[in-house]
Design a protein around this motif. Structure first.
Motif, mmCIF file in Angstrom:
data_model
loop_
_atom_site.group_PDB
_atom_site.id
_atom_site.type_symbol
_atom_site.label_atom_id
_atom_site.label_comp_id
_atom_site.label_asym_id
_atom_site.label_seq_id
_atom_site.Cartn_x
_atom_site.Cartn_y
_atom_site.Cartn_z
ATOM 1 N N ASP A 1 1.091 -0.762 -0.039
ATOM 2 C CA ASP A 1 0.273 0.074 -0.248
ATOM 3 C C ASP A 1 1.058 1.573 0.127
ATOM 4 O OD1 ASP A 1 -2.194 -1.536 0.277
ATOM 5 O OD2 ASP A 1 -2.427 -1.415 2.156
ATOM 6 N N PHE A 2 2.010 1.051 0.960
ATOM 7 C CA PHE A 2 3.122 2.801 0.361
ATOM 8 C C PHE A 2 3.586 3.009 -0.659
ATOM 9 C CE2 PHE A 2 7.314 3.849 1.007
ATOM 10 C CZ PHE A 2 7.061 5.131 1.433
ATOM 11 N N ALA A 3 3.860 1.333 -0.798
ATOM 12 C CA ALA A 3 4.730 1.800 -2.471
ATOM 13 C C ALA A 3 3.549 1.991 -3.345
ATOM 14 C CB ALA A 3 4.686 -0.178 -2.765
ATOM 15 N N ASP A 4 2.047 1.843 -2.747
ATOM 16 C CA ASP A 4 1.239 1.734 -4.341
ATOM 17 C C ASP A 4 0.805 3.183 -4.134
ATOM 18 O OD1 ASP A 4 0.412 -0.461 -5.509
ATOM 19 O OD2 ASP A 4 -0.442 -0.978 -4.335
ATOM 20 N N GLU A 5 0.742 4.908 -3.090
ATOM 21 C CA GLU A 5 0.872 5.543 -2.666
ATOM 22 C C GLU A 5 1.952 6.285 -3.326
ATOM 23 O OE1 GLU A 5 -0.952 9.315 -1.029
ATOM 24 O OE2 GLU A 5 -1.265 6.898 -1.442
ATOM 25 N N LEU A 6 3.051 5.844 -3.256
ATOM 26 C CA LEU A 6 4.372 6.812 -3.308
ATOM 27 C C LEU A 6 4.039 6.919 -4.821
ATOM 28 C CD1 LEU A 6 7.136 8.206 -2.779
ATOM 29 C CD2 LEU A 6 8.131 5.747 -2.885
ATOM 30 N N ARG A 7 3.823 5.786 -6.180
ATOM 31 C CA ARG A 7 3.305 5.444 -7.238
ATOM 32 C C ARG A 7 2.740 6.716 -7.473
ATOM 33 N NH1 ARG A 7 2.734 0.969 -7.740
ATOM 34 N NH2 ARG A 7 5.178 -0.097 -7.819
ATOM 35 N N LYS A 8 1.957 7.024 -6.714
ATOM 36 C CA LYS A 8 0.481 7.470 -6.736
ATOM 37 C C LYS A 8 1.002 8.844 -6.802
ATOM 38 C CE LYS A 8 -4.237 8.650 -5.783
ATOM 39 N NZ LYS A 8 -5.372 9.023 -4.377
ATOM 40 N N GLN A 9 1.480 8.942 -5.561
ATOM 41 C CA GLN A 9 1.994 10.673 -5.380
ATOM 42 C C GLN A 9 3.208 11.082 -6.523
ATOM 43 O OE1 GLN A 9 0.789 12.786 -3.140
ATOM 44 N NE2 GLN A 9 -0.063 11.523 -2.597
ATOM 45 N N SER A 10 4.339 10.491 -6.534
ATOM 46 C CA SER A 10 5.636 10.816 -7.932
ATOM 47 C C SER A 10 5.123 10.893 -9.374
ATOM 48 C CB SER A 10 7.005 10.145 -7.052
ATOM 49 O OG SER A 10 6.554 8.502 -7.745
ATOM 50 N N GLY A 11 4.211 8.914 -9.501
ATOM 51 C CA GLY A 11 4.192 9.536 -10.417
ATOM 52 C C GLY A 11 5.234 8.827 -11.162
ATOM 53 N N GLY A 12 6.021 7.892 -10.502
ATOM 54 C CA GLY A 12 7.745 7.277 -11.272
ATOM 55 C C GLY A 12 7.399 5.862 -11.029
ATOM 56 N N GLU A 13 8.330 5.332 -11.236
ATOM 57 C CA GLU A 13 8.528 3.698 -11.235
ATOM 58 C C GLU A 13 8.891 3.652 -9.427
ATOM 59 O OE1 GLU A 13 10.927 2.226 -13.695
ATOM 60 O OE2 GLU A 13 10.253 3.217 -15.685
ATOM 61 N N VAL A 14 8.354 2.874 -9.050
ATOM 62 C CA VAL A 14 8.833 2.343 -7.471
ATOM 63 C C VAL A 14 8.199 0.809 -7.510
ATOM 64 C CG1 VAL A 14 7.878 1.904 -5.058
ATOM 65 C CG2 VAL A 14 7.148 3.901 -6.632
ATOM 66 N N SER A 15 9.377 0.725 -7.048
ATOM 67 C CA SER A 15 10.306 -1.149 -6.678
ATOM 68 C C SER A 15 10.204 -1.954 -5.535
ATOM 69 C CB SER A 15 11.204 -1.328 -7.986
ATOM 70 O OG SER A 15 12.209 -1.143 -7.831
ATOM 71 N N LEU A 16 10.480 -2.574 -5.111
ATOM 72 C CA LEU A 16 10.520 -3.201 -3.974
ATOM 73 C C LEU A 16 11.751 -4.423 -3.784
ATOM 74 C CD1 LEU A 16 9.503 -3.757 -1.425
ATOM 75 C CD2 LEU A 16 8.618 -5.676 -1.540
ATOM 76 N N ILE A 17 13.231 -3.561 -3.199
ATOM 77 C CA ILE A 17 13.229 -3.860 -3.622
ATOM 78 C C ILE A 17 14.043 -5.293 -2.528
ATOM 79 C CG2 ILE A 17 16.816 -3.888 -3.230
ATOM 80 C CD1 ILE A 17 16.447 -1.147 -4.457
ATOM 81 N N LYS A 18 13.692 -5.067 -0.964
ATOM 82 C CA LYS A 18 13.941 -6.442 -0.101
ATOM 83 C C LYS A 18 12.871 -6.155 0.392
ATOM 84 C CE LYS A 18 16.482 -7.318 3.661
ATOM 85 N NZ LYS A 18 17.991 -6.059 4.798
ATOM 86 N N GLN A 19 12.218 -7.625 0.868
ATOM 87 C CA GLN A 19 10.947 -7.797 1.449
ATOM 88 C C GLN A 19 11.636 -8.085 3.108
ATOM 89 O OE1 GLN A 19 7.678 -9.830 0.090
ATOM 90 N NE2 GLN A 19 7.959 -8.823 -1.932
ATOM 91 N N PRO A 20 10.657 -8.023 4.156
ATOM 92 C CA PRO A 20 10.741 -8.320 5.549
ATOM 93 C C PRO A 20 10.639 -9.794 5.673
ATOM 94 C CG PRO A 20 9.118 -7.237 5.235
ATOM 95 C CD PRO A 20 9.404 -6.841 3.517
#
Length: 416
Positions: A364-383
């Motif tokens: 959800d945080f990644a989607d929000e960041l993609r929505k706010q910035s309009g850039g490409e967001v990728s998850l590099i490392k998961q917990p």
């Protein structure tokens, strides 16, 4: 075969058989015979001690061997003869001295060494106790002018300390022979063998002593130099300790650094890279800030910003890749069109109890960041490991940790 006007003075021992017993005794004892001199060869020393005021004259020296008559001219020996000694004491030799002086005068006149009618000075070497009796009977004439020389005064001039009791000149002549260095000596070579050995030993000993002295002086010099070097080294150590202590005191007096030196290096390097960048990171950081406002439970650990897409793994810990990016950007005519933010963050400890909910929160945080910035967001490392062949579960150790993750945001210069 030389020049016809040269004059040569010949000297020889005319009766060497008289000396043979003496030389044989010296050979038996292996004595060091340095030289054999005749009395005429010592004339130069006698003249220097007497200091006669006339350029020519006759010297009469009395001894137990007889009356030695020495004629000199211009300070050099010209003639010498020895007449038999009288059988009376020295104080009664005045008539004999007069007779021998007259004979010598006649001989010199006959040889035309003296001009006819000239007056010849005669010096008689006498002891003070014989002077009055001898000179009282000698009267100067038109041909002979008599003078006396004090034997004791003459002996003192040659450094003699022995007391002379009579007018016998033999002790004085022996002293002169010991001092002689320039007159030719008449001893045979075989009789000087032990003297040459003595000279060799003396030369070796002298050389050894000089060498030892020189080595000692050199050793002392090196010892003093080494001692000076040790003192200088000790002083240098003291100065170093003092300066080190002073430096530590200065360092201790400085205020404490808020962070480590490595961190400061990273900050400075990052600042320099940011100052040289052609893209302003403010826009990307603002987009990230707006997205984080919607997720207050997410705690940021680290933010790395790059010029470009950051696919090379460049970061604040990889200055070489950053330099390569800058070099590639400098060689192209078009400015950099992308910037990348790499975010290291974590969720609260409570999120570790429900891995699925934690992963959903991160997405959800990644989607929000993609929505706010309009850039490409990728998850590099998961917990958590969410492979299809594995089951999501939380153990006790995972629950005690903050779920950490890593995102990458890539923006182009045309992003809203």
């Amino acid at each position: 075969d030389g020049r016809r006007d040269e004059r040569i003075l010949f000297a020889a021992i005319t009766r060497p058989q008289m000396l043979e017993p003496w030389l044989q005794a010296l050979r038996t004892q292996e004595a060091a015979v340095s030289a054999i001199y005749t009395v005429p060869l010592l004339t130069q020393q006698l003249l220097s001690g007497m200091r006669p005021g006339s350029p020519r004259g006759l010297i009469l020296a009395l001894s137990s061997a007889g009356i030695r008559q020495i004629y000199f001219e211009e300070g050099k020996l010209r003639f010498s003869r020895l007449s038999p000694r009288p059988e009376t004491p020295f104080s009664h030799w005045a008539p004999d001295c007069l007779r021998e002086a007259q004979k010598t005068y006649q001989y010199l006149s006959a040889q035309r060494w003296l001009a006819r009618g000239s007056r010849l000075p005669v010096w008689i070497v006498l002891h003070e106790k014989d002077r009055a009796s001898v000179m009282g009977e000698l009267v100067s004439t038109d041909s002979l002018e008599f003078h006396t020389v004090d034997l004791l005064v003459l002996a003192q001039r040659f450094g003699m300390r022995e007391h002379l009791a009579s007018s016998d000149c033999r002790p004085l002549l022996m002293r002169m022979a010991l001092r002689e260095r320039r007159a030719p000596q008449l001893a045979p070579k075989i009789d000087r063998y032990f003297f040459r050995l003595w000279q060799a030993r003396t030369a070796i000993l002298t050389t050894g002593v000089l060498s030892f002295t020189l080595c000692t002086l050199v050793a002392i010099k090196y010892h003093l130099d080494a001692r000076n070097r040790q003192q200088e080294a000790a002083q240098t150590r003291l100065d170093t300790q003092f300066e080190t202590s002073r430096y530590q005191q200065l360092i201790a007096s400085l205020p404490a650094m808020p962070t480590s030196l490595d961190t400061l290096h990273d900050v400075v390097n990052g600042f320099e890279r940011t100052a040289q960048a052609r893209t302003d990171p403010q826009l990307a950081l603002e987009k990230l800030s707006h997205a984080l406002d919607r997720f207050p439970d997410i705690e940021v650990n680290r933010i790395d910003w790059f010029e470009g897409n950051g696919q090379d793994g460049a970061g604040s810990n990889a200055p070489t890749n950053v330099a390569s990016d800058a070099a590639r950007n400098a060689t192209t005519s078009q400015p950099a069109t992308k910037q990348t933010i790499q975010l290291d963050a974590q969720l609260p400890e409570a999120a570790a109890a429900d891995p699925r909910a934690a992963i959903a929160r991160i997405r959800d945080f990644a989607d929000e960041l993609r929505k706010q910035s309009g850039g490409e967001v990728s998850l590099i490392k998961q917990p958590f490991d969410i492979g299809s062949d594995k089951t999501l579960k939380s153990d006790t150790e995972t629950v005690r940790k903050h779920p950490e993750f890593q995102l990458r945001l890539t923006l182009s210069d045309t992003a809203p």
